[in-house]
Design a protein around this motif. Structure first.
Motif, PDB file in Angstrom:
ATOM      1  N   ASP A 108       6.914  26.492 -61.647  1.00 34.46           N
ATOM      2  CA  ASP A 108       5.539  26.628 -61.997  1.00 34.46           C
ATOM      3  C   ASP A 108       5.183  25.741 -63.404  1.00 34.46           C
ATOM      4  O   ASP A 108       5.690  25.933 -64.257  1.00 34.46           O
ATOM      5  N   THR A 109       4.202  24.683 -63.151  1.00 37.45           N
ATOM      6  CA  THR A 109       3.975  23.707 -64.145  1.00 37.45           C
ATOM      7  C   THR A 109       3.262  24.779 -65.390  1.00 37.45           C
ATOM      8  O   THR A 109       3.543  24.144 -66.464  1.00 37.45           O
ATOM      9  N   ASN A 110       2.811  25.704 -65.131  1.00 37.38           N
ATOM     10  CA  ASN A 110       2.059  26.567 -66.115  1.00 37.38           C
ATOM     11  C   ASN A 110       3.026  27.150 -66.907  1.00 37.38           C
ATOM     12  O   ASN A 110       2.655  27.424 -68.205  1.00 37.38           O
ATOM     13  N   SER A 151      -1.709  24.641 -60.813  1.00 40.31           N
ATOM     14  CA  SER A 151      -1.700  24.182 -62.154  1.00 40.31           C
ATOM     15  C   SER A 151      -2.972  24.629 -62.897  1.00 40.31           C
ATOM     16  O   SER A 151      -4.276  24.580 -62.207  1.00 40.31           O
ATOM     17  N   GLY A 159      -1.533  24.174 -69.933  1.00 37.83           N
ATOM     18  CA  GLY A 159      -1.830  23.210 -68.849  1.00 37.83           C
ATOM     19  C   GLY A 159      -1.759  21.907 -68.959  1.00 37.83           C
ATOM     20  O   GLY A 159      -0.964  21.207 -68.014  1.00 37.83           O
ATOM     21  N   GLY A 180       2.193  21.256 -69.108  1.00 35.17           N
ATOM     22  CA  GLY A 180       2.963  21.380 -67.907  1.00 35.17           C
ATOM     23  C   GLY A 180       2.549  20.270 -67.060  1.00 35.17           C
ATOM     24  O   GLY A 180       3.347  19.455 -66.222  1.00 35.17           O
ATOM     25  N   PHE A 181       1.207  19.717 -67.042  1.00 35.91           N
ATOM     26  CA  PHE A 181       0.910  18.510 -66.511  1.00 35.91           C
ATOM     27  C   PHE A 181       1.654  17.270 -66.825  1.00 35.91           C
ATOM     28  O   PHE A 181       2.068  16.413 -65.934  1.00 35.91           O
TER      29      PHE A 181
END
Length: 482
Positions: free
Chosen positions: A307-309, A393, A62, A65-66
């Motif tokens: 997809d940020t995850n 996210s 998380g 990705g953030f």
């Protein structure tokens, strides 16, 4: 090779965890043993289980990705962990003492006992289960991504989510909290080694001279990435958002039912305090996790669908050999498996003890244990449904869970700070808080009056104010001290 290594890590850890649990025969028959580990966890086991709730997919997948998507707003991880530990040093021993003196198993037990209101325990239990299901969603989202990476993209999102939920359920149903503690230790050691290995080699993967040079290159290539509001100013992730979000997470962290229940598992007050002192060390690992997110940005990593995850998973898959991808995938599975298992265990415990037991007071301990395990199937199914219904996210999902559980925070803090607080006031505060959090009119008002503020913190303040006002206006006898 990726699949074989992933399975070896996951199945080996699960086998060791089950063996550790089966040595304690009572775990199969006692609700206290299954749900709170017999209330005798020492410093080392408690450390890994507690730290396991910090070092999860929310932290690794998380936050990286953030950082890839927004930049500086990922620094939220640094502040929230340290603030949570400071509050935990004061709060956790009080929760532990109440649990020991009154033989409490769940958070809802605490509310029902302290405020002498079984009905309030039911309300708190339902609210806690809702927040836990949202948090389980984080783990299933991450675990399903890893399933698709190891088995192939031809596996549908539904199938991968169902596989993730099934593995999580299989892990916790037959073992309990003690097995989760064992797996948390394995997971933390593996993840530290994996993150260290990635960080040592990451500079060469993106053309940097050193780890610190990755930060310099990121700043040069993406101006503004290291300061607020980050790469996407329109997202409103300003320094005000950081401060209010960090405070909301810190105030709500120990109110999460599984962490509340974790406090009951400690063998002594000293165990809890020593862990709180050293726990902020874990926040240092976020330096390396954010580093990996910036490196993925420099490498031009583009996960499927943006997809940020999946950013860190995609980066590792693109830049590292198959054996390294397998080790990372297997370890990341444990990041989701361990906390997800504890979350489901807690939700099942609350359902049987605080929803079913008040309606059927004569239910045996063995029957409650069976009900807890059955309820987990339903809760996992709901989490899978939520997973398929959105693409937020992991950080956004986590903040939603903290906002929801924050509605129980005033009742906990009042219990230890204000003898005049009573059940009716706490309930009124919970209702007002959820209204302030969820009503569209309230959301529009907060956006106009307090832009960029975390809405969960505002709702918690409304909750506390209404609870205090009702407790002052409506007289009642003083509750038993917890």
């Amino acid at each position: 090779m990726i699949l074989v290594i992933t399975l070896a890590i996951v199945l080996g850890t699960m086998a060791g965890a089950l063996a550790a649990s089966l040595r304690q025969r009572a775990a199969r028959h006692s609700m206290a043993e299954w749900a709170v580990g017999g209330r005798r966890f020492g410093v080392l086991i408690f450390w890994f289980l507690n730290a396991g709730e910090i070092y999860t997919t929310f932290a690794v997948l998380g936050i990286s990705g953030f950082a890839w998507a927004y930049g500086a707003p990922a620094y939220l991880a640094f502040t929230s962990v340290s603030l949570s530990a400071a509050i935990g040093y004061w709060l956790m021993p009080r929760i532990w003492d109440a649990g020991r003196r009154h033989n409490l198993v769940t958070q809802a037990d605490f509310f029902a006992q302290h405020y002498r209101a079984t009905w309030l325990g039911v309300v708190v239990g339902v609210a806690g289960i809702v927040a836990l299901i949202v948090y389980v969603q984080i783990q299933i989202v991450a675990l399903s991504l890893i399933v698709r990476m190891t088995l192939g993209p031809e596996v549908s999102p539904l199938a991968s989510a169902l596989i993730a939920a099934a593995v999580m359920l299989a892990f916790v149903v037959f073992a309990g909290l003690r097995s989760a503690a064992f797996a948390a230790g394995v997971k933390d050691v593996l993840m530290l080694l994996v993150v260290a290995g990635l960080c040592v080699t990451v500079a060469s993967k993106v053309g940097a001279a050193s780890m610190l040079d990755v930060y310099r290159l990121a700043q040069d290539s993406f101006p503004g990435i290291g300061r607020f509001p980050g790469l996407q100013p329109e997202a409103g992730l300003s320094s005000v958002w950081l401060m209010t979000s960090a405070l909301n997470v810190a105030l709500g962290n120990w109110i999460l039912p599984h962490l509340f229940q974790l406090c009951f598992s400690a063998g002594s007050e000293n165990t809890i305090r020593r862990n709180a002192i050293w726990q902020p060390i874990y926040s240092l690992s976020y330096f390396f996790i954010i580093l990996l997110g910036f490196a993925a940005l420099l490498a031009g990593t583009q996960p499927e669908g943006g997809d940020t995850n999946a950013v860190l998973l995609q980066f590792v898959a693109d830049r590292y050999p198959a054996w390294a991808v397998g080790v990372f995938a297997g370890t990341a599975c444990l990041l989701a498996l361990v906390p997800g298992s504890v979350l489901l265990l807690t939700a099942g415990s609350i359902f049987s003890r605080n929803v079913v037991l008040p309606l059927r007071p004569g239910t045996s301990d063995r029957a409650l244990l069976a009900l807890s395990r059955a309820a987990m199937l339903v809760f996992a199914g709901i989490a899978v449904w939520l997973t398929l219904g959105g693409s937020r996210s992991l950080v956004e999902i986590g903040l939603s869970a903290y906002a929801a559980i924050g509605m129980l925070a005033p009742g906990v803090y009042f219990a230890f700070l204000w003898p005049r607080a009573h059940a009716a006031g706490v309930f009124a505060g919970i209702v007002a808080g959820y209204a302030a959090l969820t009503l569209p009119q309230a959301t529009a008002l907060w956006n106009a009056l307090l832009p960029h503020w975390e809405h969960g913190l505002i709702a918690m303040a409304v909750n506390a104010a209404v609870a205090a006002a009702v407790c002052l206006i409506v007289p009642t006898r003083r509750p038993a001290a917890a």
